[in-house]
Structures are given as C-alpha cells and as structure tokens.
Motif scaffolding. Structure first.
Motif, PDB file in Angstrom:
ATOM      1  N   ILE A 133       0.857  -1.186   0.000  1.00 50.25           N
ATOM      2  CA  ILE A 133       0.000   0.000   0.000  1.00 50.25           C
ATOM      3  C   ILE A 133       0.893   1.237   0.000  1.00 50.25           C
ATOM      4  O   ILE A 133       1.701   1.435   0.917  1.00 50.25           O
ATOM      5  CB  ILE A 133      -0.929   0.000   1.226  1.00 50.25           C
ATOM      6  CG1 ILE A 133      -1.858  -1.215   1.178  1.00 50.25           C
ATOM      7  CG2 ILE A 133      -1.726   1.299   1.292  1.00 50.25           C
ATOM      8  CD1 ILE A 133      -2.768  -1.328   2.386  1.00 50.25           C
ATOM      9  N   HIS A 134       0.761   2.041  -1.030  1.00 48.66           N
ATOM     10  CA  HIS A 134       1.615   3.233  -1.149  1.00 48.66           C
ATOM     11  C   HIS A 134       0.955   4.397  -0.419  1.00 48.66           C
ATOM     12  O   HIS A 134      -0.119   4.852  -0.797  1.00 48.66           O
ATOM     13  CB  HIS A 134       1.823   3.578  -2.622  1.00 48.66           C
ATOM     14  CG  HIS A 134       2.744   4.731  -2.830  1.00 48.66           C
ATOM     15  ND1 HIS A 134       4.089   4.687  -2.506  1.00 48.66           N
ATOM     16  CD2 HIS A 134       2.512   5.983  -3.311  1.00 48.66           C
ATOM     17  CE1 HIS A 134       4.648   5.847  -2.787  1.00 48.66           C
ATOM     18  NE2 HIS A 134       3.716   6.653  -3.274  1.00 48.66           N
ATOM     19  N   ALA A 135       1.603   4.856   0.631  1.00 50.86           N
ATOM     20  CA  ALA A 135       1.029   5.929   1.448  1.00 50.86           C
ATOM     21  C   ALA A 135       1.998   7.084   1.668  1.00 50.86           C
ATOM     22  O   ALA A 135       1.641   8.074   2.300  1.00 50.86           O
ATOM     23  CB  ALA A 135       0.602   5.371   2.808  1.00 50.86           C
ATOM     24  N   GLU A 156      11.700  12.443   5.699  1.00 53.53           N
ATOM     25  CA  GLU A 156      11.043  12.423   6.997  1.00 53.53           C
ATOM     26  C   GLU A 156       9.532  12.563   6.850  1.00 53.53           C
ATOM     27  O   GLU A 156       8.760  11.922   7.582  1.00 53.53           O
ATOM     28  CB  GLU A 156      11.595  13.535   7.894  1.00 53.53           C
ATOM     29  CG  GLU A 156      10.970  13.601   9.286  1.00 53.53           C
ATOM     30  CD  GLU A 156      11.141  12.312  10.086  1.00 53.53           C
ATOM     31  OE1 GLU A 156      10.336  12.091  11.003  1.00 53.53           O
ATOM     32  OE2 GLU A 156      12.065  11.531   9.785  1.00 53.53           O
ATOM     33  N   MET A 157       9.079  13.350   5.889  1.00 52.45           N
ATOM     34  CA  MET A 157       7.648  13.488   5.640  1.00 52.45           C
ATOM     35  C   MET A 157       7.067  12.162   5.157  1.00 52.45           C
ATOM     36  O   MET A 157       5.990  11.744   5.609  1.00 52.45           O
ATOM     37  CB  MET A 157       7.397  14.576   4.589  1.00 52.45           C
ATOM     38  CG  MET A 157       5.930  14.816   4.266  1.00 52.45           C
ATOM     39  SD  MET A 157       5.708  16.070   2.978  1.00 52.45           S
ATOM     40  CE  MET A 157       6.353  17.520   3.829  1.00 52.45           C
ATOM     41  N   ARG A 158       7.774  11.493   4.269  1.00 53.57           N
ATOM     42  CA  ARG A 158       7.309  10.186   3.776  1.00 53.57           C
ATOM     43  C   ARG A 158       7.269   9.168   4.905  1.00 53.57           C
ATOM     44  O   ARG A 158       6.338   8.367   5.005  1.00 53.57           O
ATOM     45  CB  ARG A 158       8.209   9.711   2.640  1.00 53.57           C
ATOM     46  CG  ARG A 158       8.004  10.482   1.346  1.00 53.57           C
ATOM     47  CD  ARG A 158       8.879   9.936   0.235  1.00 53.57           C
ATOM     48  NE  ARG A 158      10.223  10.482   0.301  1.00 53.57           N
ATOM     49  CZ  ARG A 158      11.333   9.808   0.048  1.00 53.57           C
ATOM     50  NH1 ARG A 158      11.284   8.532  -0.275  1.00 53.57           N
ATOM     51  NH2 ARG A 158      12.506  10.385   0.112  1.00 53.57           N
ATOM     52  N   LEU A 177      19.382   3.689   1.922  1.00 54.12           N
ATOM     53  CA  LEU A 177      18.384   3.562   0.857  1.00 54.12           C
ATOM     54  C   LEU A 177      17.294   4.618   1.021  1.00 54.12           C
ATOM     55  O   LEU A 177      16.844   4.888   2.140  1.00 54.12           O
ATOM     56  CB  LEU A 177      17.756   2.169   0.868  1.00 54.12           C
ATOM     57  CG  LEU A 177      18.652   0.993   0.498  1.00 54.12           C
ATOM     58  CD1 LEU A 177      17.838  -0.306   0.492  1.00 54.12           C
ATOM     59  CD2 LEU A 177      19.306   1.204  -0.863  1.00 54.12           C
ATOM     60  N   ASP A 178      16.870   5.185  -0.090  1.00 54.94           N
ATOM     61  CA  ASP A 178      15.821   6.215  -0.059  1.00 54.94           C
ATOM     62  C   ASP A 178      14.447   5.551  -0.149  1.00 54.94           C
ATOM     63  O   ASP A 178      13.655   5.834  -1.041  1.00 54.94           O
ATOM     64  CB  ASP A 178      16.033   7.186  -1.220  1.00 54.94           C
ATOM     65  CG  ASP A 178      15.119   8.405  -1.120  1.00 54.94           C
ATOM     66  OD1 ASP A 178      14.706   8.737   0.010  1.00 54.94           O
ATOM     67  OD2 ASP A 178      14.807   8.993  -2.178  1.00 54.94           O
ATOM     68  N   HIS A 179      14.186   4.634   0.761  1.00 55.85           N
ATOM     69  CA  HIS A 179      12.927   3.886   0.773  1.00 55.85           C
ATOM     70  C   HIS A 179      12.615   3.513   2.209  1.00 55.85           C
ATOM     71  O   HIS A 179      13.499   3.100   2.968  1.00 55.85           O
ATOM     72  CB  HIS A 179      13.041   2.614  -0.079  1.00 55.85           C
ATOM     73  CG  HIS A 179      11.810   1.772  -0.065  1.00 55.85           C
ATOM     74  ND1 HIS A 179      10.692   2.067  -0.796  1.00 55.85           N
ATOM     75  CD2 HIS A 179      11.512   0.631   0.619  1.00 55.85           C
ATOM     76  CE1 HIS A 179       9.763   1.155  -0.595  1.00 55.85           C
ATOM     77  NE2 HIS A 179      10.242   0.281   0.270  1.00 55.85           N
ATOM     78  N   TYR A 180      11.326   3.648   2.595  1.00 53.71           N
ATOM     79  CA  TYR A 180      10.917   3.347   3.963  1.00 53.71           C
ATOM     80  C   TYR A 180       9.574   2.642   3.930  1.00 53.71           C
ATOM     81  O   TYR A 180       8.655   3.057   3.216  1.00 53.71           O
ATOM     82  CB  TYR A 180      10.811   4.632   4.780  1.00 53.71           C
ATOM     83  CG  TYR A 180      10.654   4.414   6.261  1.00 53.71           C
ATOM     84  CD1 TYR A 180      11.772   4.294   7.089  1.00 53.71           C
ATOM     85  CD2 TYR A 180       9.392   4.311   6.828  1.00 53.71           C
ATOM     86  CE1 TYR A 180      11.626   4.089   8.451  1.00 53.71           C
ATOM     87  CE2 TYR A 180       9.238   4.114   8.190  1.00 53.71           C
ATOM     88  CZ  TYR A 180      10.362   3.994   8.994  1.00 53.71           C
ATOM     89  OH  TYR A 180      10.218   3.789  10.342  1.00 53.71           O
ATOM     90  N   ALA A 181       9.439   1.576   4.686  1.00 49.17           N
ATOM     91  CA  ALA A 181       8.193   0.811   4.707  1.00 49.17           C
ATOM     92  C   ALA A 181       7.986   0.196   6.081  1.00 49.17           C
ATOM     93  O   ALA A 181       8.913   0.097   6.893  1.00 49.17           O
ATOM     94  CB  ALA A 181       8.214  -0.286   3.640  1.00 49.17           C
ATOM     95  N   VAL A 182       6.761  -0.202   6.332  1.00 47.68           N
ATOM     96  CA  VAL A 182       6.405  -0.912   7.568  1.00 47.68           C
ATOM     97  C   VAL A 182       5.701  -2.202   7.173  1.00 47.68           C
ATOM     98  O   VAL A 182       4.769  -2.183   6.363  1.00 47.68           O
ATOM     99  CB  VAL A 182       5.487  -0.056   8.468  1.00 47.68           C
ATOM    100  CG1 VAL A 182       4.926  -0.887   9.625  1.00 47.68           C
ATOM    101  CG2 VAL A 182       6.256   1.148   9.014  1.00 47.68           C
TER     102      VAL A 182
END
Length: 208
Positions: A150-152, A161-163, A190-195
C-alpha cells in the motif's frame, strides 16, 4: 459463500479448478494458504496474432480483467478491513440481482453454501482489481508468496522524513482497524521506507 469451492466470475462463469499464483498463473486443484488466487476475466487466456485467432509462435497475450482471491475464515471481517485499507467499497451485486445470494442462486449454488456475510470488495473508480474473500476450512500456515504493498508515503520528491511520517500514520490507522505491525523495513542508505504488517487473519502486506 460457505463451502462453495468454485470460482465465480463477474461475467457469471464458474470454474471448478482453482487457479494458484506462485510467481506464475497455473491451473490446479490444490488449496493454497492465505492470499493465493487470481481469477482471469471472461476468458482464461486471450491471444493476439496480428489479426488472427491463436496460431503459431508469434502469438502474444492481451491484457485481461482479473480478480484477486484471498482464502480466509471470516470473509465479512476481511472484506470490511481491506475495503477500509484500500479505499474500496463492498462490491454491489451484478445488475439485475438484489443481492449476491440471488446471483449465486441463479448460478445454481446450493442454499447451504450461501451466507449473508460480505465477501467481495471493488474499487469504486474501477481502476483496481476486485477482491473475493473465499472461505476455506484450513488456517494460514506459511508466509504468503503474494502480498499487497500500500503506497502511502507520497511522491519520491517529498522529504524523506515526511514520507516516513505518512507511512507510520497509515500503519497506525490500519492497526486500529485490526492489523498487526510486524516491523520497520528500512536499510540505512536507501531512499525507501516501509512498515511490514499483517491483516486480521495474518496475511502479510506492506505500507510504503
């Protein structure tokens, strides 16, 4: 739909064989675990050869409509969770039928296999695939080979930080609806963040 084992198309077709997804689409009768099914549209395979019907090695596939099928124990609970997660609606019955059960009866589904529970959701804008929550007797036992992201986070050009904050806000919202947070998916540099998360029946998905 109780114990009904077929796959019902939105075009009114019934397929008795299950269609499994493990990297490729293939026919089969074995049950899977969790999020495993993908159902093709009115034709299971459509081919194009530059004006002719299937023939020769130059044939190539044409995109077809499909729906996702998620095996589950409680279709109503999952349907409502995923509708809220994806911005979907509970799917309306096909035209000419007051309810889904009326539609299923018209197909010849036995009364004992019908249920008043919601088991289908759809994108109100018609862009995403429909999803059917299929009741099975066995519980999920292994990690799914297919999951939803899910892209949020917004645009890649937005500050990191906003992402990150958007990802955590959405993860918290879905946790409030019954999902479980399993951990942060981030690697330094890496310029990627997920949970990582699991839905109310343990199916894995990610927020990124």
């Amino acid at each position: 739909m109780g114990g009904f084992q077929g796959l019902v198309h939105d075009a009114g077709q019934v397929i008795s064989d299950r269609i499994q997804v493990e990297g490729v689409v293939k026919p089969g009768r074995e049950r899977g675990h969790g999020l495993v099914g993908v159902v093709a549209g009115p034709q299971q395979a459509i081919w194009q050869t530059g004006g002719g019907y299937p023939c020769g090695p130059r044939r190539k596939p044409v995109p077809v409509r499909f729906q996702l099928v998620i095996d589950c124990a409680d279709p109503d609970r999952l349907a409502r969770f995923w509708a809220a997660a994806l911005g979907y609606d509970l799917a309306p019955p096909p035209a000419g039928f007051p309810t889904w059960n009326d539609y299923y009866r018209d197909l010849g589904i036995p009364e004992e296999d019908l249920s008043a529970a919601a088991d289908r959701i759809s994108d109100p804008q018609g862009h995403g695939p429909a999803i059917w929550f299929h009741v099975v007797p066995e519980a999920k036992t292994v990690k799914n080979r297919l999951h939803l992201d899910i892209h949020a986070s917004g645009q890649r050009t937005d500050p990191f930080e906003m992402r990150r904050q958007r990802v955590h806000a959405e993860a918290s919202r879905l946790a409030g609806l019954g999902a479980t947070i399993t951990g942060v998916l981030y690697q330094e540099g890496l310029d990627h963040y997920a949970v990582g998360m699991k839905d109310p029946e343990g199916n894995e998905f990610d927020i990124n």
